[in-house]
Design an enzyme around this catalytic site. Structure first.
Site, PDB file in Angstrom:
ATOM      1  N   LYS A 190       0.829  -1.212   0.000  1.00 36.01           N
ATOM      2  CA  LYS A 190       0.000   0.000   0.000  1.00 36.01           C
ATOM      3  C   LYS A 190       0.864   1.262   0.000  1.00 36.01           C
ATOM      4  O   LYS A 190       0.598   2.193  -0.750  1.00 36.01           O
ATOM      5  CB  LYS A 190      -0.929   0.031   1.229  1.00 36.01           C
ATOM      6  CG  LYS A 190      -1.913  -1.118   1.305  1.00 36.01           C
ATOM      7  CD  LYS A 190      -2.921  -0.914   2.417  1.00 36.01           C
ATOM      8  CE  LYS A 190      -2.338  -0.938   3.824  1.00 36.01           C
ATOM      9  NZ  LYS A 190      -1.744  -2.224   4.225  1.00 36.01           N
ATOM     10  N   ARG A 192      -9.921   0.656   8.441  1.00 36.02           N
ATOM     11  CA  ARG A 192      -9.427  -0.699   8.667  1.00 36.02           C
ATOM     12  C   ARG A 192     -10.437  -1.539   9.423  1.00 36.02           C
ATOM     13  O   ARG A 192     -10.132  -2.635   9.874  1.00 36.02           O
ATOM     14  CB  ARG A 192      -8.150  -0.627   9.481  1.00 36.02           C
ATOM     15  CG  ARG A 192      -6.933  -1.195   8.757  1.00 36.02           C
ATOM     16  CD  ARG A 192      -5.732  -0.707   9.509  1.00 36.02           C
ATOM     17  NE  ARG A 192      -4.561  -1.477   9.367  1.00 36.02           N
ATOM     18  CZ  ARG A 192      -3.414  -0.975   8.918  1.00 36.02           C
ATOM     19  NH1 ARG A 192      -3.335   0.258   8.508  1.00 36.02           N
ATOM     20  NH2 ARG A 192      -2.347  -1.725   8.896  1.00 36.02           N
ATOM     21  N   ARG A 239      11.578  -6.173   4.770  1.00 34.98           N
ATOM     22  CA  ARG A 239      11.226  -4.759   4.615  1.00 34.98           C
ATOM     23  C   ARG A 239      12.148  -3.858   5.442  1.00 34.98           C
ATOM     24  O   ARG A 239      12.469  -4.163   6.583  1.00 34.98           O
ATOM     25  CB  ARG A 239       9.777  -4.568   5.054  1.00 34.98           C
ATOM     26  CG  ARG A 239       9.287  -3.156   4.845  1.00 34.98           C
ATOM     27  CD  ARG A 239       7.833  -3.154   4.591  1.00 34.98           C
ATOM     28  NE  ARG A 239       7.061  -3.296   5.815  1.00 34.98           N
ATOM     29  CZ  ARG A 239       5.777  -2.980   5.882  1.00 34.98           C
ATOM     30  NH1 ARG A 239       5.149  -2.531   4.818  1.00 34.98           N
ATOM     31  NH2 ARG A 239       5.116  -3.138   7.005  1.00 34.98           N
ATOM     32  N   ARG A 242      11.018  -2.270  10.985  1.00 33.40           N
ATOM     33  CA  ARG A 242       9.953  -1.921  11.929  1.00 33.40           C
ATOM     34  C   ARG A 242       9.769  -3.031  12.959  1.00 33.40           C
ATOM     35  O   ARG A 242       9.762  -4.206  12.612  1.00 33.40           O
ATOM     36  CB  ARG A 242       8.639  -1.721  11.175  1.00 33.40           C
ATOM     37  CG  ARG A 242       8.479  -0.332  10.642  1.00 33.40           C
ATOM     38  CD  ARG A 242       7.338  -0.205   9.691  1.00 33.40           C
ATOM     39  NE  ARG A 242       6.084  -0.791  10.170  1.00 33.40           N
ATOM     40  CZ  ARG A 242       4.938  -0.683   9.504  1.00 33.40           C
ATOM     41  NH1 ARG A 242       4.894  -0.027   8.366  1.00 33.40           N
ATOM     42  NH2 ARG A 242       3.841  -1.235   9.968  1.00 33.40           N
ATOM     43  N   ARG A 265      -0.843  -9.554  12.839  1.00 30.24           N
ATOM     44  CA  ARG A 265      -1.390  -8.498  11.987  1.00 30.24           C
ATOM     45  C   ARG A 265      -2.199  -9.112  10.840  1.00 30.24           C
ATOM     46  O   ARG A 265      -3.228  -8.564  10.440  1.00 30.24           O
ATOM     47  CB  ARG A 265      -0.259  -7.610  11.449  1.00 30.24           C
ATOM     48  CG  ARG A 265       0.389  -6.810  12.566  1.00 30.24           C
ATOM     49  CD  ARG A 265       1.654  -6.132  12.117  1.00 30.24           C
ATOM     50  NE  ARG A 265       1.390  -5.038  11.190  1.00 30.24           N
ATOM     51  CZ  ARG A 265       2.312  -4.511  10.387  1.00 30.24           C
ATOM     52  NH1 ARG A 265       3.531  -4.983  10.373  1.00 30.24           N
ATOM     53  NH2 ARG A 265       2.001  -3.515   9.613  1.00 30.24           N
TER      54      ARG A 265
HETATM   55  P1  AMP Z   1       0.555   0.293   8.801  1.00 29.17           P
HETATM   56  O1  AMP Z   1       1.780   1.133   8.678  1.00 29.17           O
HETATM   57  O2  AMP Z   1      -0.574   0.817   7.945  1.00 29.17           O
HETATM   58  O3  AMP Z   1       0.816  -1.158   8.586  1.00 29.17           O
HETATM   59  O4  AMP Z   1       0.050   0.440  10.332  1.00 29.17           O
HETATM   60  C1  AMP Z   1       0.864   0.057  11.419  1.00 29.17           C
HETATM   61  C2  AMP Z   1       0.016  -0.127  12.664  1.00 29.17           C
HETATM   62  O5  AMP Z   1      -0.641   1.119  12.999  1.00 29.17           O
HETATM   63  C3  AMP Z   1      -1.113  -1.127  12.554  1.00 29.17           C
HETATM   64  O6  AMP Z   1      -0.669  -2.451  12.785  1.00 29.17           O
HETATM   65  C4  AMP Z   1      -2.058  -0.637  13.643  1.00 29.17           C
HETATM   66  O7  AMP Z   1      -1.596  -0.989  14.931  1.00 29.17           O
HETATM   67  C5  AMP Z   1      -1.940   0.863  13.503  1.00 29.17           C
HETATM   68  N1  AMP Z   1      -2.926   1.420  12.543  1.00 29.17           N
HETATM   69  C6  AMP Z   1      -2.677   2.040  11.345  1.00 29.17           C
HETATM   70  N2  AMP Z   1      -3.811   2.413  10.730  1.00 29.17           N
HETATM   71  C7  AMP Z   1      -4.820   2.019  11.552  1.00 29.17           C
HETATM   72  C8  AMP Z   1      -6.245   2.108  11.488  1.00 29.17           C
HETATM   73  N3  AMP Z   1      -6.885   2.664  10.447  1.00 29.17           N
HETATM   74  N4  AMP Z   1      -6.960   1.598  12.540  1.00 29.17           N
HETATM   75  C9  AMP Z   1      -6.343   1.052  13.602  1.00 29.17           C
HETATM   76  N5  AMP Z   1      -5.021   0.917  13.725  1.00 29.17           N
HETATM   77  C10 AMP Z   1      -4.249   1.403  12.721  1.00 29.17           C
END
Ligand code: AMP
Length: 213
Positions: free
Chosen positions: A13, A88, A123, A156, A167
């Protein structure tokens, strides 16, 4: 174009949203990036989010809904936007609808779980500008150094194998039902995200070409 970009963690993404943002000249907002910045700065938001993120769980809906509401009401979004990683969950999607924002498309990048696990372990992220790399599929020109800003790259914490599995199961249980939600509205577009970055970008751009003026 107001676009939602969906997909499992590690589906690509962030990479694709940067390419779409560049081509369409619209901002891409990643709730994950915003939350990581808040954790780094040690703000109240960051403190509230950290334990959930470290465990590979979703941050509570009301926290992320508040962030997105502020962002979408800012001037930056007048010509369109890309939401990377929001909504999400169904309650987040309903909150977005309640904000009265018209969404043109919800694009889902489709990648099998095995491929996700392989991708996440390689990554690397830039500690300064957030650019994303992969040690095999998208390596930086110099190992562990960002091509864009020459800062150090890091892995990360939530890309650790066990957290990735958490996840993924969160994605299937809570986020994936959004595909039905947007399919029912007639705006779901599914794109194969299994191949390399360039092939996926070509498929994404083809799917979005109908929104070009
Ligand atoms: P990402 O970088 O999009 O993979 O997000 C990393 C982490 O941030 C996720 O595993 C969640 O813990 C949190 N997170 C990001 N976006 C959301 C969302 N829309 N709702 C809830 N948690 C989020």
């Amino acid at each position: 174009m107001n676009l939602i970009l969906m997909g499992a963690p590690g589906a690509g993404k962030g990479t694709q949203s940067a390419k779409i943002a560049e081509k369409w000249n619209i901002p891409a907002v990643s709730t994950g990036d915003m939350l990581r910045a808040a954790v780094k700065e040690g703000t109240e938001l960051g403190k509230a989010a950290k334990s959930f993120m470290d465990a590979g769980q979703l941050v509570p809906d009301e926290v992320v809904i508040g962030i997105i509401k502020d962002y979408l009401s800012s001037d930056k979004c007048t010509n369109g936007f890309i939401l990377d990683g929001f909504p999400r969950s169904i309650p987040q999607a309903e909150a977005l609808d309640a904000m009265g924002v018209k969404i043109d498309a919800a694009l889902s990048l489709e990648v099998a779980d095995e491929k996700i696990v392989e991708r996440m372990s390689g990554r690397r992220i830039c500690s300064s500008c957030g650019a994303s790399y992969h040690v095999v599929y998208n390596p930086p020109k110099q190992a562990d150094v960002c091509n864009v800003c020459a800062s150090a790259l890091y892995t990360r914490a939530d890309d650790a194998a066990e957290t990735v599995l958490n996840r993924l199961s969160t994605y299937h249980a809570i986020t994936e039902p959004l595909k039905d939600y947007y399919a029912a509205k007639g705006i779901l577009i599914c794109v194969d995200g299994q191949e390399d970055v360039e092939d996926t970008t070509a498929c994404v751009m083809k799917a979005l070409s109908k929104f070009e003026a």
